[in-house]
Motif scaffolding. Sequence first.
Motif, mmCIF file in Angstrom:
data_model
loop_
_atom_site.group_PDB
_atom_site.id
_atom_site.type_symbol
_atom_site.label_atom_id
_atom_site.label_comp_id
_atom_site.label_asym_id
_atom_site.label_seq_id
_atom_site.Cartn_x
_atom_site.Cartn_y
_atom_site.Cartn_z
ATOM 1 N N PHE A 171 10.669 75.350 47.682
ATOM 2 C CA PHE A 171 11.613 75.485 48.822
ATOM 3 C C PHE A 171 12.928 74.947 48.632
ATOM 4 O O PHE A 171 13.975 75.733 49.108
ATOM 5 C CB PHE A 171 11.150 74.795 50.251
ATOM 6 N N TYR A 172 13.294 73.867 47.923
ATOM 7 C CA TYR A 172 14.400 73.348 47.618
ATOM 8 C C TYR A 172 15.306 74.488 46.636
ATOM 9 O O TYR A 172 16.193 74.449 46.708
ATOM 10 C CB TYR A 172 14.249 72.060 46.830
ATOM 11 N N GLN A 173 14.348 74.964 45.872
ATOM 12 C CA GLN A 173 15.013 76.029 44.802
ATOM 13 C C GLN A 173 15.593 77.168 45.617
ATOM 14 O O GLN A 173 16.543 77.396 45.357
ATOM 15 C CB GLN A 173 13.843 76.532 43.969
ATOM 16 N N ILE A 174 15.091 77.483 46.641
ATOM 17 C CA ILE A 174 15.616 78.694 47.316
ATOM 18 C C ILE A 174 16.879 78.140 47.994
ATOM 19 O O ILE A 174 17.717 78.854 48.152
ATOM 20 C CB ILE A 174 14.304 79.532 48.267
ATOM 21 N N ILE B 44 34.434 80.496 47.384
ATOM 22 C CA ILE B 44 35.544 80.242 46.576
ATOM 23 C C ILE B 44 36.048 81.298 45.720
ATOM 24 O O ILE B 44 37.227 81.337 45.854
ATOM 25 C CB ILE B 44 34.955 79.286 45.063
ATOM 26 N N GLY B 45 35.384 82.133 45.500
ATOM 27 C CA GLY B 45 35.975 83.616 45.057
ATOM 28 C C GLY B 45 36.831 84.503 46.155
ATOM 29 O O GLY B 45 37.844 84.768 46.047
ATOM 30 N N PHE C 234 22.609 78.442 48.645
ATOM 31 C CA PHE C 234 23.707 77.463 48.871
ATOM 32 C C PHE C 234 24.721 77.732 47.593
ATOM 33 O O PHE C 234 25.908 78.032 48.062
ATOM 34 C CB PHE C 234 23.228 76.046 49.005
ATOM 35 N N ALA C 235 24.307 77.814 46.526
ATOM 36 C CA ALA C 235 25.115 78.040 45.134
ATOM 37 C C ALA C 235 25.942 79.374 45.450
ATOM 38 O O ALA C 235 27.165 79.664 45.307
ATOM 39 C CB ALA C 235 24.330 77.851 44.129
ATOM 40 N N ILE C 236 24.872 80.727 45.668
ATOM 41 C CA ILE C 236 25.591 81.704 45.690
ATOM 42 C C ILE C 236 26.731 81.900 46.932
ATOM 43 O O ILE C 236 27.847 82.248 46.849
ATOM 44 C CB ILE C 236 24.543 82.795 46.013
ATOM 45 N N ALA C 237 26.394 81.048 47.900
ATOM 46 C CA ALA C 237 26.941 81.180 49.131
ATOM 47 C C ALA C 237 28.591 80.711 48.783
ATOM 48 O O ALA C 237 29.852 80.974 49.105
ATOM 49 C CB ALA C 237 26.501 80.552 50.455
#
Length: 369
Positions: A204-207, A220-221, A212-215
């Motif tokens: 669950f933490y992995q998802i 930032i982009g 979160f990282a993709i968001a």
Amino acid sequence: MNTIASGTPPSGFAANSPPPHQPTPEAFVFSGRGSEYFRIWIVNLLLSIVTLGIYSAWAKVRRTRYFYDNTRVAGSSFEYHGNPMAILKGRIIALVLIGGYQIAFRLSPKLGLLALVLMLSVMPWLIWRSYQFKLYNSSYRGIRFGFQGSAGKSYFNYLVLPLISAFSLGLLSPFAYQRTKKYLHTESKFGATHFSFDASVGSFYQIFLICFAIAVLGYIGIGILFSGSLMAVASAGVGAGKHAAPAAYAGPFFSMIFSMYAWTFLIVPLALTMFQNLIWNHTRLADHQFQSKLKWTKVAFIMITNLIAIVCTLGLFTPFAQIRSLKYRLESVSLLAAGSLDHFLADAEPQGSAAGEGMSDLLDFDLSL
């Protein structure tokens, strides 16, 4: 009692014995059609308006029965047995609770806060009874589902864990979500047979971390992309010997905000896809395994086109959108049957409370497996 043996041979068998039974994939099939459901949806909507919401309980039963009757696995469909009068009484109780809270808050902030605390303290009990009601009134091949989770576990999952997550600034949210799903699945039953759930907290933490990282990378982009436009507007104003007019900033600024909302909208189907696949791929019913193969691109496409169609038709496409979404999500799931599905035994189940059902409907809780 558990299911009768499902036909799985013992682990030790002679060299000339037949190989172990291979699971048989039984895909979920949804045969509902948008044109059919539109007629149910529009009648339910109009009668609910005319009767000032009273018919909404009957509307819920009609809608749910349509979805259940059109959902099949291994050649049999599901059945819904909910009583409209019981649901109506539950909604009346729920309205009284919510209305009492609003009246108390208008009379006095302190009284309103007290009413809010009381309502939140009773919510886990209502959710528990609602889940009993939902499953008790659902059946497959004449055998009802059930829920045996205790009120104490419901308070832990729906009161203690949310508070812990809030105080941890969301860091424990994946842990709380995993525990809630484990509670719902392991305490659910089909007849006398319990479901099981073995997805780890780490998965669950992995998802959560992936989403979160993709968001963040997307934000930032987008920020970098539009900061150049904003700087160009500012430079043009300075070059002309004056500050850039506020209207010149408006276009790039609102475009940046819109892009961030659009990016967030794309993250939602990604999270839904990953969580559905994780949860159902780690759920079993005795020796029978579930398998989910939802694809993010298809979920995102359905969500985006549904949203556009609903806006363009002023909401009239809503029933078609619901059918499209439900059909894809259901038909992405299969049951890997380890043997016959006719060997389950019925069991007596608590009926649950329609008050909890009414509250979950009014507050739009998703209590589905």
